[in-house]
Design a protein around this motif. Sequence first.
Motif, PDB file in Angstrom:
ATOM      1  N   PHE A  30       0.835  -1.202   0.000  1.00 27.07           N
ATOM      2  CA  PHE A  30       0.000   0.000   0.000  1.00 27.07           C
ATOM      3  C   PHE A  30       0.871   1.255   0.000  1.00 27.07           C
ATOM      4  CE2 PHE A  30       0.923  -0.740   4.441  1.00 27.07           C
ATOM      5  CZ  PHE A  30       1.122   0.540   4.944  1.00 27.07           C
ATOM      6  N   VAL A  31       0.223   2.373  -0.288  1.00 25.59           N
ATOM      7  CA  VAL A  31       0.865   3.678  -0.178  1.00 25.59           C
ATOM      8  C   VAL A  31      -0.068   4.577   0.626  1.00 25.59           C
ATOM      9  CG1 VAL A  31      -0.035   4.418  -2.439  1.00 25.59           C
ATOM     10  CG2 VAL A  31       1.907   5.629  -1.439  1.00 25.59           C
ATOM     11  N   GLN A  32       0.504   5.386   1.468  1.00 19.57           N
ATOM     12  CA  GLN A  32      -0.318   6.177   2.392  1.00 19.57           C
ATOM     13  C   GLN A  32       0.352   7.515   2.715  1.00 19.57           C
ATOM     14  OE1 GLN A  32      -0.550   4.712   6.515  1.00 19.57           O
ATOM     15  NE2 GLN A  32      -2.774   4.955   6.385  1.00 19.57           N
ATOM     16  N   ASN A  33      -0.476   8.578   2.798  1.00 15.69           N
ATOM     17  CA  ASN A  33       0.028   9.877   3.265  1.00 15.69           C
ATOM     18  C   ASN A  33       0.194   9.851   4.772  1.00 15.69           C
ATOM     19  OD1 ASN A  33       0.123  11.114   0.800  1.00 15.69           O
ATOM     20  ND2 ASN A  33      -1.772  12.286   1.061  1.00 15.69           N
ATOM     21  N   ARG A  34       1.275  10.383   5.252  1.00 19.01           N
ATOM     22  CA  ARG A  34       1.484  10.582   6.688  1.00 19.01           C
ATOM     23  C   ARG A  34       1.754  12.058   6.920  1.00 19.01           C
ATOM     24  NH1 ARG A  34       3.228   5.584   9.190  1.00 19.01           N
ATOM     25  NH2 ARG A  34       1.794   4.096   8.266  1.00 19.01           N
ATOM     26  N   SER A  35       1.733  12.446   8.195  1.00 14.86           N
ATOM     27  CA  SER A  35       1.964  13.869   8.467  1.00 14.86           C
ATOM     28  C   SER A  35       3.384  14.277   8.079  1.00 14.86           C
ATOM     29  CB  SER A  35       1.704  14.174   9.930  1.00 14.86           C
ATOM     30  OG  SER A  35       2.596  13.414  10.708  1.00 14.86           O
ATOM     31  N   ASP A  36       4.302  13.310   8.008  1.00 14.53           N
ATOM     32  CA  ASP A  36       5.687  13.672   7.694  1.00 14.53           C
ATOM     33  C   ASP A  36       6.146  13.120   6.344  1.00 14.53           C
ATOM     34  OD1 ASP A  36       5.521  11.088   8.481  1.00 14.53           O
ATOM     35  OD2 ASP A  36       7.262  11.128   9.811  1.00 14.53           O
ATOM     36  N   GLY A  37       5.196  12.887   5.443  1.00 15.95           N
ATOM     37  CA  GLY A  37       5.599  12.414   4.121  1.00 15.95           C
ATOM     38  C   GLY A  37       4.685  11.326   3.621  1.00 15.95           C
ATOM     39  N   VAL A  38       5.227  10.415   2.816  1.00 17.33           N
ATOM     40  CA  VAL A  38       4.440   9.320   2.263  1.00 17.33           C
ATOM     41  C   VAL A  38       5.147   8.005   2.567  1.00 17.33           C
ATOM     42  CG1 VAL A  38       3.671   8.231   0.104  1.00 17.33           C
ATOM     43  CG2 VAL A  38       3.364  10.689   0.429  1.00 17.33           C
ATOM     44  N   ILE A  39       4.344   7.006   3.011  1.00 18.71           N
ATOM     45  CA  ILE A  39       4.880   5.671   3.279  1.00 18.71           C
ATOM     46  C   ILE A  39       4.430   4.738   2.158  1.00 18.71           C
ATOM     47  CG2 ILE A  39       4.679   3.654   4.810  1.00 18.71           C
ATOM     48  CD1 ILE A  39       6.048   5.748   6.297  1.00 18.71           C
ATOM     49  N   ALA A  40       5.355   3.959   1.628  1.00 19.26           N
ATOM     50  CA  ALA A  40       4.959   2.897   0.708  1.00 19.26           C
ATOM     51  C   ALA A  40       5.539   1.585   1.223  1.00 19.26           C
ATOM     52  CB  ALA A  40       5.482   3.189  -0.701  1.00 19.26           C
ATOM     53  N   GLU A  41       4.665   0.598   1.413  1.00 18.82           N
ATOM     54  CA  GLU A  41       5.152  -0.735   1.757  1.00 18.82           C
ATOM     55  C   GLU A  41       4.935  -1.630   0.547  1.00 18.82           C
ATOM     56  OE1 GLU A  41       4.409  -0.542   6.573  1.00 18.82           O
ATOM     57  OE2 GLU A  41       3.705  -2.307   5.458  1.00 18.82           O
ATOM     58  N   VAL A  42       6.010  -2.256   0.085  1.00 14.54           N
ATOM     59  CA  VAL A  42       5.904  -3.087  -1.117  1.00 14.54           C
ATOM     60  C   VAL A  42       6.432  -4.493  -0.852  1.00 14.54           C
ATOM     61  CG1 VAL A  42       5.984  -1.188  -2.780  1.00 14.54           C
ATOM     62  CG2 VAL A  42       8.116  -2.167  -1.961  1.00 14.54           C
ATOM     63  N   GLU A  43       5.755  -5.466  -1.452  1.00 15.83           N
ATOM     64  CA  GLU A  43       6.152  -6.863  -1.342  1.00 15.83           C
ATOM     65  C   GLU A  43       6.308  -7.449  -2.728  1.00 15.83           C
ATOM     66  OE1 GLU A  43       3.380  -7.904   2.338  1.00 15.83           O
ATOM     67  OE2 GLU A  43       3.544  -9.564   0.902  1.00 15.83           O
ATOM     68  N   GLY A  44       7.320  -8.288  -2.903  1.00 14.59           N
ATOM     69  CA  GLY A  44       7.512  -8.923  -4.203  1.00 14.59           C
ATOM     70  C   GLY A  44       8.959  -9.334  -4.353  1.00 14.59           C
ATOM     71  N   PRO A  45       9.294  -9.905  -5.512  1.00 19.21           N
ATOM     72  CA  PRO A  45      10.671 -10.343  -5.745  1.00 19.21           C
ATOM     73  C   PRO A  45      11.646  -9.162  -5.699  1.00 19.21           C
ATOM     74  CG  PRO A  45       9.196 -11.032  -7.545  1.00 19.21           C
ATOM     75  CD  PRO A  45       8.398 -10.167  -6.643  1.00 19.21           C
ATOM     76  N   GLU A  46      12.846  -9.464  -5.248  1.00 20.59           N
ATOM     77  CA  GLU A  46      13.893  -8.445  -5.099  1.00 20.59           C
ATOM     78  C   GLU A  46      14.035  -7.562  -6.347  1.00 20.59           C
ATOM     79  OE1 GLU A  46      15.792  -7.877  -2.321  1.00 20.59           O
ATOM     80  OE2 GLU A  46      16.773  -6.226  -3.404  1.00 20.59           O
ATOM     81  N   GLU A  47      14.118  -8.227  -7.550  1.00 24.98           N
ATOM     82  CA  GLU A  47      14.376  -7.423  -8.755  1.00 24.98           C
ATOM     83  C   GLU A  47      13.205  -6.488  -9.083  1.00 24.98           C
ATOM     84  OE1 GLU A  47      14.460 -10.699  -8.515  1.00 24.98           O
ATOM     85  OE2 GLU A  47      13.280 -11.674 -10.085  1.00 24.98           O
TER      86      GLU A  47
END
Length: 757
Positions: A30-47
């Motif tokens: 997911f991607v989400q706005n935070r008060s201090d920027g944007v967080i993106a958490e990503v899952e998948g193969p390294e490449e």
Amino acid sequence: MRYHFSGIVQGVGFRPFIYRIATRNSLTGFVQNRSDGVIAEVEGPEESIVSFISGVNKELPPLADISNILRKEIAVRNDKVFRISESKTGGLGKVLITPDIATCGDCFKELFDPEDRRYRYPFINCTNCGPRLTIIKDIPYDRINTSMSCFPMCLSCRAEYENPADRRFHAEPNACPVCGPSLELLDEEGKVLTEEEPIQKTTALLLEGYVVAIKGLGGFHLAVDAANDEAVKRLRSRKFREEKPLAIMVKDIDVAGRLFRIDKEEEALLKSPQRPIVLAEKRKTGAVSSAVAPGVSNLGIMLPYTPLHHMLLEKHFQALIMTSANQVDEPICIANREAIKRLKGIADYFLVHNRDILVRCDDSIATVSAGKKRMLRRSRGFAPKPVILKKSYPEILALGPQMKTTICILKGNFAFLSPHIGDMETPEARDFYRESLALIQKIAECQPDIIACDLHPAYYTTKLAEDLTSSRIIRVQHHHAHIVSAMAENGIDGEVIGLAMDGTGYGLDGTVWGGEFLVADEANFTRIGHIMNYLLPGGEKAIREPWRIAVSLLKEAYGDNWPGVAEKLKIVPKKNYYEMMDRVMTHRFNSPVTSSLGRLFDGVAAILRIRQNVTFEGQAAMELEATAKSKIGIILPFDISNTDDVFCLDFSPMIRKIVDEIMAGRTKAEIAYSFHLTLPAAFRSMADAIRKRTGLNRVVLSGGCFQNRLLTEGTIAELEKAAFDIFFHEVLPSNDGCISLGQAVCAGAQVIGRRIT
Ligand code: ZN
Ligand code: ZN
Ligand code: FE
């Protein structure tokens, strides 16, 4: 993997952008706005993750600016999809207001695609382009807080707006022919001529030579066909702007290359999404009337930056004059009725629309020197993007100087600067100033109670500082502010050698400073040297009549023998002026003492009989630079003296040599060029002397004189030869547009300093 992006990443289409890159790489999370920027958490193969992050860096949306990326390994959560998650905090208060951006490539394609539902729709835009700052009524940046609030989106537009995968996801000004704004062509009384094909009819009127006021992004332009001599002259005389160059909009980059000499850097600037006016040299062709810019070789050109511009220039014109629609010394017009009233007698017709401009924003002006972008006016496309500082400061409001002013609010490590406001000489300009103050407080979301201003007691901005409620006023010397501003945008602190080469600013001793060598840090400075003092006979008059400055320089160089020299040079307009000038200078009637380099330029231009009177500030200096087209030149003599530990750079030997060269029949071009070689050499000698005494090796350049490309490139080259570390502006103009930032940072450093001690 978790990424934390900070910088300008909210309200700029950043989340849909991350969504697109993540899904393209088949990542979940997911991607989400935070008060201090944007967080993106990503899952998948390294490449895939590697390809994701390189995509983020490479394809960043035009309005976004990542200042930092933090990376952290986290436990796998086995997400099935990638989603845009609603922000917990709502991203409160952190959605930065971004600048207006030129029509992007995608929108441009749709605009001229007969299959597209926005075919030839002059208000097409998306998350990557279109109006921003100029349609803002209030914050947060939502459609209801913009001038688009009166245009409810149709179903198709709403669907785009709500679809995270769409280029128009949360594009607040999103619109189409069904639901959005439209154009109208009005006559000079404001009566509607037509709503049918207004662009075609405008084109026809321009072809006939009429002056049409055209509503743009940040204000109205006055347009005429640039190839039509008569029309250009008519516009000039109606605008009472007999000599100042007029800006030109050129159809596209190919035409620009045919009509003007532009190098790679200039081309990149012209095509940049900010679309500033760029100074470029005209080739000798007939497509641009010579009445556009008499006396100077460089014209201000720009490419179309709204869909309307693209359509106006589509078929019939290579270039249109597009000059800011205002009366002399007044701000640019923005409202339809206001324009009709204020442009009476100037414009014949008005091409208007019903999307209100809520924030005045002039075209920005930029140039290239020493291979880099240099701003001359920072406004549309750039403001209000904050300058990101290396340190955090307390909240400060800085009110700027009197001319070319801007306002700055410091908050944390962001410096928010207003668009260019201009000179505080008319009531209209002062109204605009107060509008800008309210605006920048909204954008920065604070009303600091520490105020920084200039030392000059008579400036409008200084008086305003005293009128506003504040806990403290900190007065900052003009040239110190110049140097601190350049330090701040370069992220440096500690003591430096500052060269402030400028028009005029109020000095600590009450004289008019302007050619200053400072040893400065952010909070304090000493004036370790300056250009020699000379008189400005007649005060303000001397600024409009540079021959007076020439006389003053001759008096410095020849003492009482000056009238004989002036007579040979034929620079005094009337016989009885000799005695008058002598009296004025001897008794110092209305003759302030100055060390200004800008005025020295004026004086030398007058000695060379390039310019005896000026109609706008900087005109003589610009023409002196334009005259310096020579391959031959010498370094003229100068002296450096040292009294009470202050170095004085004496140019009297140079003035005497210039006179000798004129008498010897040297060309103006050679002498003007020699003058431009001499100043950098003199600066290097001064900097050397200062380095010997202080051990400092960093040199910071600022001041309006460094808008002169020859001077800037020469100075940087000389200082490089002497192995100095050199710092100069790239974000803000070197002219007084940078002062408010310098004031703010200087005041901030003083506040921090006092807390510690
Ligand atoms: Zn677009
Ligand atoms: Zn629509
Ligand atoms: Fe200045």
